[in-house]
Design an enzyme around this catalytic site. Structure first.
Site, short mmCIF file in Angstrom:
data_model
loop_
_atom_site.label_atom_id
_atom_site.label_comp_id
_atom_site.label_asym_id
_atom_site.label_seq_id
_atom_site.Cartn_x
_atom_site.Cartn_y
_atom_site.Cartn_z
N LYS A 179 40.10 42.93 45.53
CA LYS A 179 41.12 43.86 45.06
C LYS A 179 41.44 43.83 43.58
O LYS A 179 41.70 44.56 42.85
CB LYS A 179 42.58 43.62 45.76
CG LYS A 179 43.05 44.82 46.52
CD LYS A 179 44.11 44.52 47.54
CE LYS A 179 44.68 43.15 47.49
NZ LYS A 179 45.84 43.19 47.77
N ARG A 187 54.27 47.91 52.57
CA ARG A 187 53.62 46.99 53.72
C ARG A 187 54.03 47.39 55.06
O ARG A 187 53.60 47.00 56.02
CB ARG A 187 53.94 45.46 53.63
CG ARG A 187 53.27 44.72 52.37
CD ARG A 187 53.46 43.27 52.55
NE ARG A 187 52.97 42.44 51.31
CZ ARG A 187 51.71 42.14 51.21
NH1 ARG A 187 50.85 42.36 51.80
NH2 ARG A 187 51.57 41.63 50.01
N ARG A 217 35.65 30.24 47.46
CA ARG A 217 36.61 30.36 46.25
C ARG A 217 37.53 29.10 46.63
O ARG A 217 37.90 28.57 45.47
CB ARG A 217 37.64 31.39 46.65
CG ARG A 217 38.54 31.77 45.41
CD ARG A 217 39.11 33.07 45.47
NE ARG A 217 40.27 32.98 46.51
CZ ARG A 217 40.97 34.29 46.77
NH1 ARG A 217 40.50 35.36 46.12
NH2 ARG A 217 42.05 34.11 47.38
N ARG A 233 43.20 26.26 45.93
CA ARG A 233 44.15 26.93 46.29
C ARG A 233 44.17 26.46 48.16
O ARG A 233 43.20 26.70 48.53
CB ARG A 233 44.01 28.47 46.55
CG ARG A 233 44.75 29.16 45.48
CD ARG A 233 44.70 30.77 45.39
NE ARG A 233 45.27 31.25 46.54
CZ ARG A 233 45.28 32.59 46.64
NH1 ARG A 233 44.94 33.26 45.62
NH2 ARG A 233 46.03 33.16 47.83
N ARG A 275 45.29 34.89 57.95
CA ARG A 275 45.70 35.88 56.82
C ARG A 275 45.11 36.99 57.13
O ARG A 275 45.61 38.09 56.92
CB ARG A 275 45.60 35.23 55.75
CG ARG A 275 46.42 34.36 55.08
CD ARG A 275 45.94 33.01 53.84
NE ARG A 275 45.55 33.83 52.80
CZ ARG A 275 44.84 33.68 51.85
NH1 ARG A 275 44.21 32.39 52.08
NH2 ARG A 275 44.42 34.25 50.90
#
Ligand code: IMP
Ligand code: MG
Length: 369
Positions: free
Chosen positions: A193, A268, A307, A313, A325
């Site tokens: 995104k 959302r 990633r 992360r 998620r």
């Protein structure tokens, strides 16, 4: 919606509402005037419709005359009022009521007062069908006001934009924003995104509004809204939608002349999607599309794990967290997919392939909007 030259206007005050307002003015004025024969003075050109409708409703004998002044250029009032036709009749001792279509800055009204300065009228009163209180800069009393309106340019019922629109029987208001393309960008974590938003922003000159960034900015800069949001977060409560919407509103207003916006991270929920529709509506605009990047779960997991190896992360390192998620994303978007599908605004775009291929797919959707 109508278009006059380069500008778009939307319906604002109906013929019925105008008629009711004129009716009220007639009642108020005829009660005050009593049995005297008043002289109604219309200010041309704009007032021809209101004067005509007004005197037809006036229940007792009256006289009508006009003066002709000009002050407006395009959509702006100017200080310099031209007196094109002055008073052509002696009004000594008469009860005079000025009938204006609209009072904006009051410059025209100041000129009217100058014209009457040396006339020995018995009484001079001002009546106007429309009045923009926020624009009015003079102290002259307005004795009779039909409808108060916001400080936005209107056309119709005698009022024009460069000569056009006077013939319309109802009032139209100028559209705040002319043409915007507003997108809600969606995609599961790892769908790309951010990368695509950067590209779209450049190509279509859109402003990217990421709710996360907006929150962080407001809290870091201790804006009133940021502090308000923080007060909820500190108590472990959800920030109310209205606070978020107010922040988005501030972002939209900061970029009022943008070609459009990419909303990212919002809405959302259905309630938020509704609130966003209302926000855009208040800007005379709309959400044009929800574009969702579609990527197969297994590919997402793979992308995020790789990633995680470089980004450090924590939430990109654990496969079960990643799967949660993704699942949460689908739970949430299912609702929004229905919301935007119902408005024919949902577009799913295949998010697997090279960055360039995906941007071409997105552009194909946007170019058709
Ligand atoms: P003012 O002198 O600024 O009070 O403006 C009065 C005149 O400007 C009116 O008689 C109209 O001719 C024109 N005017 C003011 N506002 C508008 C508007 O919104 N649309 C069209 N004409 C307007
Ligand atoms: Mg006028």
């Amino acid at each position: 919606m109508i278009k006059l030259y380069d500008k778009h206007f939307k319906p604002f005050i109906s013929a019925k509402e105008i008629d009711d307002a004129i009716e009220r003015l007639v009642i108020e004025i005829s009660e005050d005037v009593g049995d005297e024969i008043p002289v109604f003075v219309g200010i041309l050109n704009g007032s021809f419709m209101v004067v005509s409708d007004f005197v037809k409703k006036y229940p007792k004998p009256c006289e009508v005359t006009f003066i002709k002044l000009a002050s407006y250029e395009g959509v702006k009032s100017t200080e310099d009022i031209q007196r094109l036709i002055g008073l052509t009749q002696d009004l000594t001792g008469r009860t005079v009521i000025i009938l204006e279509d609209i009072i904006d800055t009051g410059n025209t009204l100041a000129e009217v007062h100058r014209i009457f300065e040396n006339e020995k009228v018995k009484l001079l009163k001002i009546a106007t069908l429309f009045y923009k209180p926020e624009a009015y800069k003079k102290d002259f009393k307005l004795h009779y006001v039909g409808i108060e309106i916001p400080n936005k340019f209107i056309v119709g019922f005698g009022l024009d934009y460069n000569g056009l629109g006077r013939d319309l029987p109802e009032i139209y208001q100028i559209k705040e924003t002319q043409h915007m393309t507003n997108l809600v960008l969606f995609g599961p974590p790892g769908a790309g995104k951010g990368t695509q938003a950067d590209f779209l922003k450049e190509k279509y000159h859109l402003v990217h509004i990421s709710t996360g960034d907006v929150f962080r900015y407001n809290i870091k800069n201790e804006t009133a809204l940021g502090m308000l949001a923080k007060s909820y977060m500190d108590k472990g409560e959800l920030v109310p939608d209205q606070v978020t919407i107010d922040m988005l509103n501030a972002e939209v207003e900061k970029n009022a002349d943008a070609n459009g916006f990419i909303f990212d991270g919002f809405p959302r929920t259905n309630a938020q999607a509704d609130a966003l529709d209302k926000l855009m509506d208040s800007k005379d605009s709309q959400i044009n599309a929800m574009i969702a990047l579609e990527v197969d779960d297994e590919i997402l997991v793979e992308r995020l794990l790789s990633r995680g190896k470089t980004s450090g992360r924590a939430d990109d390192a654990d496969e079960s967290i990643i799967r949660n998620r993704i699942a949460e994303y689908y739970n949430k978007t299912a609702i929004l997919k229905d919301f935007y599908s119902a408005q024919n605004k949902y577009f799913g775009v295949d998010g697997v392939g090279s960055i360039e291929d995906i941007t071409v797919r997105l552009s194909t959707v946007i170019d058709k909007l």
